[in-house]
Write a protein that holds these residues in place. Structure first.
Motif, short mmCIF file in Angstrom:
data_model
loop_
_atom_site.label_atom_id
_atom_site.label_comp_id
_atom_site.label_asym_id
_atom_site.label_seq_id
_atom_site.Cartn_x
_atom_site.Cartn_y
_atom_site.Cartn_z
N THR A 1 -13.03 11.98 9.08
CA THR A 1 -12.46 11.17 9.67
C THR A 1 -11.04 10.96 9.50
O THR A 1 -10.65 10.74 8.31
CB THR A 1 -12.96 9.66 9.84
OG1 THR A 1 -14.37 9.86 10.07
CG2 THR A 1 -12.35 8.66 11.01
N ALA A 2 -10.12 11.10 10.68
CA ALA A 2 -8.56 11.02 10.35
C ALA A 2 -8.27 9.68 9.74
O ALA A 2 -8.83 8.85 10.48
CB ALA A 2 -7.95 11.65 11.54
N ILE A 3 -7.27 9.64 9.00
CA ILE A 3 -6.83 8.12 8.61
C ILE A 3 -5.37 8.03 9.14
O ILE A 3 -4.77 8.94 8.93
CB ILE A 3 -6.94 8.12 7.05
CG1 ILE A 3 -8.30 8.26 6.41
CG2 ILE A 3 -6.44 6.74 6.69
CD1 ILE A 3 -8.24 8.54 4.85
N PRO A 4 -5.35 7.01 10.15
CA PRO A 4 -3.91 6.66 10.50
C PRO A 4 -2.92 6.63 9.36
O PRO A 4 -2.95 6.04 8.47
CB PRO A 4 -4.12 5.22 11.19
CG PRO A 4 -5.73 5.16 11.42
CD PRO A 4 -6.32 5.95 10.44
N ILE A 5 -1.74 7.40 9.75
CA ILE A 5 -0.35 7.40 8.86
C ILE A 5 -0.31 6.13 8.40
O ILE A 5 -0.01 5.64 7.33
CB ILE A 5 0.46 8.10 9.53
CG1 ILE A 5 0.15 9.69 9.45
CG2 ILE A 5 1.95 8.13 8.44
CD1 ILE A 5 1.20 10.47 10.38
N ALA A 6 -0.38 5.02 9.24
CA ALA A 6 0.16 3.83 9.17
C ALA A 6 -0.82 2.82 7.90
O ALA A 6 -0.07 2.20 7.39
CB ALA A 6 -0.08 2.96 10.41
N THR A 7 -1.87 3.55 7.84
CA THR A 7 -2.85 2.78 6.57
C THR A 7 -2.35 3.52 5.38
O THR A 7 -2.91 2.81 4.28
CB THR A 7 -4.25 2.87 6.92
OG1 THR A 7 -4.59 4.23 6.83
CG2 THR A 7 -4.52 2.19 8.39
N GLN A 8 -1.69 4.70 5.32
CA GLN A 8 -1.27 5.36 4.07
C GLN A 8 0.11 4.88 3.52
O GLN A 8 0.44 5.58 2.40
CB GLN A 8 -1.49 6.89 4.18
CG GLN A 8 -2.83 7.11 4.74
CD GLN A 8 -3.00 8.58 4.99
OE1 GLN A 8 -2.66 9.40 4.16
NE2 GLN A 8 -3.42 8.83 6.19
N ARG A 9 0.77 4.37 4.39
CA ARG A 9 2.47 4.16 3.85
C ARG A 9 2.44 2.43 3.72
O ARG A 9 1.90 1.83 4.53
CB ARG A 9 3.26 4.87 4.54
CG ARG A 9 3.48 4.22 6.00
CD ARG A 9 4.39 4.98 6.98
NE ARG A 9 4.41 4.64 8.23
CZ ARG A 9 4.86 5.07 9.24
NH1 ARG A 9 5.40 6.33 8.87
NH2 ARG A 9 4.87 4.50 10.30
N SER A 10 3.53 2.35 2.98
CA SER A 10 3.77 0.93 2.76
C SER A 10 5.23 0.71 2.21
O SER A 10 5.47 0.52 1.29
CB SER A 10 2.73 0.01 1.92
OG SER A 10 3.18 -1.20 1.71
N ALA A 11 6.20 0.88 3.26
CA ALA A 11 7.67 0.53 2.77
C ALA A 11 7.85 -0.64 2.13
O ALA A 11 8.76 -0.67 1.45
CB ALA A 11 8.38 0.98 4.23
N THR A 12 7.26 -1.64 2.48
CA THR A 12 7.52 -3.10 1.96
C THR A 12 6.58 -3.39 0.88
O THR A 12 6.94 -4.37 -0.03
CB THR A 12 7.28 -4.20 2.92
OG1 THR A 12 5.81 -4.06 3.47
CG2 THR A 12 8.35 -3.94 4.17
N GLY A 13 5.86 -2.61 0.50
CA GLY A 13 4.93 -2.88 -0.74
C GLY A 13 3.67 -3.74 -0.32
O GLY A 13 2.99 -4.20 -1.08
N ILE A 14 3.75 -3.97 1.10
CA ILE A 14 2.51 -4.66 1.87
C ILE A 14 1.87 -3.92 2.51
O ILE A 14 2.37 -3.40 3.39
CB ILE A 14 3.09 -5.94 2.72
CG1 ILE A 14 3.96 -7.01 1.73
CG2 ILE A 14 2.08 -6.90 3.18
CD1 ILE A 14 4.95 -7.75 2.50
N PRO A 15 0.37 -3.78 2.59
CA PRO A 15 -0.35 -2.99 3.54
C PRO A 15 0.10 -3.27 5.10
O PRO A 15 0.56 -4.54 5.40
CB PRO A 15 -1.95 -3.55 3.18
CG PRO A 15 -1.91 -4.17 1.86
CD PRO A 15 -0.50 -4.60 1.52
N THR A 16 0.07 -2.09 5.49
CA THR A 16 0.57 -2.28 7.10
C THR A 16 0.06 -3.21 8.10
O THR A 16 0.52 -4.09 8.45
CB THR A 16 0.72 -1.05 7.57
OG1 THR A 16 1.09 -0.09 6.85
CG2 THR A 16 1.49 -0.78 8.84
#
Lengths: 192, 152
Positions: A3-18
């Motif tokens: 299953t593809a994982i949305p990019i938004a769940t893999q990055r965290s510019a602020t250090g807080i989960p998206t």
């Protein structure tokens, strides 16, 4: 096929989960919505002495019971989060169901209260105080209903140990709804 | 692995761990909130305006802060969240202080709001007549009072 994982769940510019960050922004926008409503009420209440007379008809007991119910449901919501943090999905789901039960009780008390007010002739068109009363409490009630629906969906996943991070997110939302009521209670039910 | 499981199990990016607490920790906070609720209800019963302001609104602020700090874990949350929330609260404050100067006055140097006087007077008359205090209450207050006011 994985299953593809949305990019938004893999990055965290602020250090807080998206997802959590998005939820905080929702709460931020809700602060402006309810803050504007409460600020408007405050202006009218401070301007017109007659609003004090109108407020004397609100049901303090119903307001107090609902405050107790929401504070207790907030306890269940944070216990659900605590259980999710420990990876105990079914337990978290159980606490979420208790929170939903709190929301249901809140709505039942609110329905009884409104029935009483309306039967005594205090409707949304009676005057601006009652317009505010039904608008503010109604908008808050809609948030309670929305939270209960989301919580049910999340509990359905949580019982199978899926998407447990969402237990915290819905808890944050529920606590905010609780905080809004904490301010509505003295404004509408106590200051007479 | 699903989206949720990627972010959950606290292996996802940027996951912020809270110190785990025993359930009794949260129950104690809830008990404090209930005590504050009782004070906020009983305080205004004494009839002192300043005491009402402190017990009703002051305690509301304290209760909200307790919920935010301990149930929403803002006490250990990243500062970024505080900036978001405080910015929104500042927007509400700007709205209030920008508009209140007009709304909360009956008149100024070069203007008056006769409708405001009339509105307040009508509401008061309707209330004194035992009615609903409606905008049309002055005319119908006595009639409404006979029907509903006594029940209140």
């Amino acid at each position: 096929m994985a299953t593809a994982i949305p990019i938004a769940t893999q990055r965290s510019a602020t250090g807080i989960p998206t997802g959590k960050l998005a939820l905080w922004w929702v709460i931020g926008s809700e602060i402006v919505i309810f803050g504007g409503l409460l600020a408007s009420y405050l202006m009218m209440r401070l301007m017109y002495d007659s609003w004090s007379d109108a407020a004397s008809h609100t049901n303090t007991v119903a307001g107090a019971i609902n405050t107790f119910i929401l504070l207790t449901s907030s306890l269940f919501a944070v216990l659900a989060h605590d259980a999710a943090e420990r990876g105990k999905g079914p337990q978290a789901a159980g606490y979420l169901l208790l929170t939903i039960g709190g929301g249901l009780n809140f709505l039942v008390v609110k329905a009884i209260e409104w029935t009483g007010e309306i039967s005594h002739g205090f409707t949304i068109t009676t005057n601006t105080f009652w317009s505010f009363y039904y608008t503010a409490c109604g908008l808050h009630g809609l948030h309670v209903i929305g939270g209960m629906i989301c919580m049910g969906i999340i509990a359905f996943d949580a019982v199978r140990g899926k998407n447990l991070q969402r237990v915290e997110y819905i808890g944050l939302y529920w606590h905010f709804v609780d905080i809004v009521w904490i301010f509505l209670f003295p404004l509408i039910y106590i200051a007479k | 692995m699903s989206e949720g499981n990627a972010a959950h199990n606290h292996t996802g990016p940027g996951h912020h761990h809270h110190e785990p607490h025993a359930p009794s920790y949260y129950v104690k906070i809830w008990a404090v909130l209930l005590v504050l609720l009782i004070v906020s209800i009983t305080g205004p019963m004494l009839g002192n305006k300043i005491l009402t302001l402190i017990t009703a609104f002051g305690i509301a602020v304290v209760k909200a802060l307790i919920v935010a700090a301990f149930f929403m874990h803002l006490n250990v949350e990243k500062k970024y969240i505080w900036y978001v929330l405080l910015t929104m609260l500042a927007a509400v404050a700007i709205f209030y202080f920008g508009v209140a100067a007009d709304v909360q006055k009956y008149n100024g140097s070069n203007w008056t709001k006769p409708a405001s006087y009339k509105y307040d007077e009508d509401m008061k008359k309707a209330h004194e007549a035992g009615g609903h205090g409606g905008e049309h209450g002055a005319e119908h207050g006595a009639e409404a009072g006979a029907t509903h006011g006594a029940a209140q």
